[in-house]
Design an enzyme around this catalytic site. Structure first.
Site, mmCIF file in Angstrom:
data_model
loop_
_atom_site.group_PDB
_atom_site.id
_atom_site.type_symbol
_atom_site.label_atom_id
_atom_site.label_comp_id
_atom_site.label_asym_id
_atom_site.label_seq_id
_atom_site.Cartn_x
_atom_site.Cartn_y
_atom_site.Cartn_z
ATOM 1 C CB ALA A 187 -0.905 0.161 1.275
ATOM 2 C CE1 TYR A 203 13.215 -0.216 10.031
ATOM 3 C CE2 TYR A 203 15.503 0.418 10.014
ATOM 4 C CZ TYR A 203 14.349 0.135 9.259
ATOM 5 O OH TYR A 203 14.003 0.197 8.083
ATOM 6 C CE LYS A 232 13.798 -3.215 8.298
ATOM 7 N NZ LYS A 232 12.836 -3.989 7.256
#
Ligand code: NAD
Length: 258
Positions: A11, A152, A156
């Site tokens: 999206a 974060y 990752k």
């Protein structure tokens, strides 16, 4: 003939660019996101991932040619672990039966230049053992202690290591499924919009992620790399974390790391 490709995070941002480029070349895209896609699902929860996989496999008639997992969050909370790590690896496991049925199956995920920044080793270790409860509890502890910013990077790094570990197994290489990651630098998307809107923010970002080649990237720059990784042309590249970062990794880690 077009292929059936699942794109999570379709999206917005990079996922949306992947979706548009694939559709333009005749592939059928099944988008998975929180809104405005074929399969609306919350990948932060086990139930959401299961529902997403069931809906995707139903729509695709059980055959998935490729998965491009882009959904993610920059939230400095446990959500980064739930969505960026478990939301990717668990969904890929659930979609793997569909990939196995395809003629030339492929998968790619998105790590980050942040994977080379400071991280929470305990959280990364819990991710490696696939213990979501422990990883989330440790992440909540990190937030409580003011270390949420590391989550974060942790998500990752854990994802990049999962790709390295998993790509060569009988479930992936043994089934002829290349599995790779891209690690973008700074990409101009809604995720970075607020940070890049001010001069102070831009200075901060550019100090942490120097990009001497062409600066901040449009989402298409990353999308093109992902599309090649999941294309039929990719027969032998697997387990790679490809930095699409305008030279940030080469600047920060130099010639000894490749
Ligand atoms: P974006 O915010 O534009 O898009 C992320 C998409 O993921 C959104 O559509 C969002 O709704 C979806 N998403 C978030 N949580 C979800 C959930 N629980 N369930 C389902 N969908 C969910 O961000 P982007 O910049 O396009 O990021 C795409 C990927 O690239 C992310 O994994 C991000 O971490 C990674 N990345 C981005 C940058 C950057 O600079 N933008 C840099 C490195 C890596």
């Amino acid at each position: 003939m077009g292929r059936q490709v699942v794109v999570t995070g379709a999206a917005s941002g990079i996922g949306s660019a992947v979706r548009d480029l694939l559709r333009r070349r005749g592939d059928e895209v099944i988008g998975v996101d929180l809104h405005d896609v074929e399969v609306v699902a919350d990948l932060s929860t086990r139930e959401g991932r299961r529902a997403a996989a069931d809906a995707v496999l139903g729509r695709a008639g059980g055959v998935v040619d490729a998965v491009v997992a882009c959904a993610g969050t920059a939230s400095p909370t446990e959500a980064a672990i739930k969505i960026n790590y478990f939301g990717v690896v668990e969904l890929l496991d659930l979609l793997r039966p569909g990939l196995v049925r395809a003629e030339r199956p492929r998968a790619a995920v998105i790590s980050s230049i942040s994977s080379i920044q400071p991280y929470d080793a305990e959280v990364v270790a819990a991710c490696a053992t696939r213990d979501e409860e422990r990883a989330v509890a440790l992440a909540e502890k990190a937030v409580g202690e003011g270390r949420g910013q590391q989550l974060y990077a942790s998500s990752k790094l854990a994802l990049a290591r999962w790709v390295r570990r998993t790509c060569v197994t009988s479930e992936w290489a043994g089934e002829e499924i290349p599995l790779n990651a891209v690690a973008p630098g700074v990409v101009v998307t809604p995720m970075t919009a607020a940070l890049l809107a001010t001069e102070g923010g831009r200075e901060l970002v550019d100090r942490a992620v120097p990009m001497p080649l062409n600066g901040h990237a449009p989402p298409e720059a990353v999308a093109h790399a992902l599309i090649w990784l999941v294309g039929p042309e990719n027969t032998h590249m697997t387990g790679q974390v490809v930095f699409v970062d305008g030279g940030a990794d080469a600047t920060l880690r130099g010639e000894d790391s490749f």
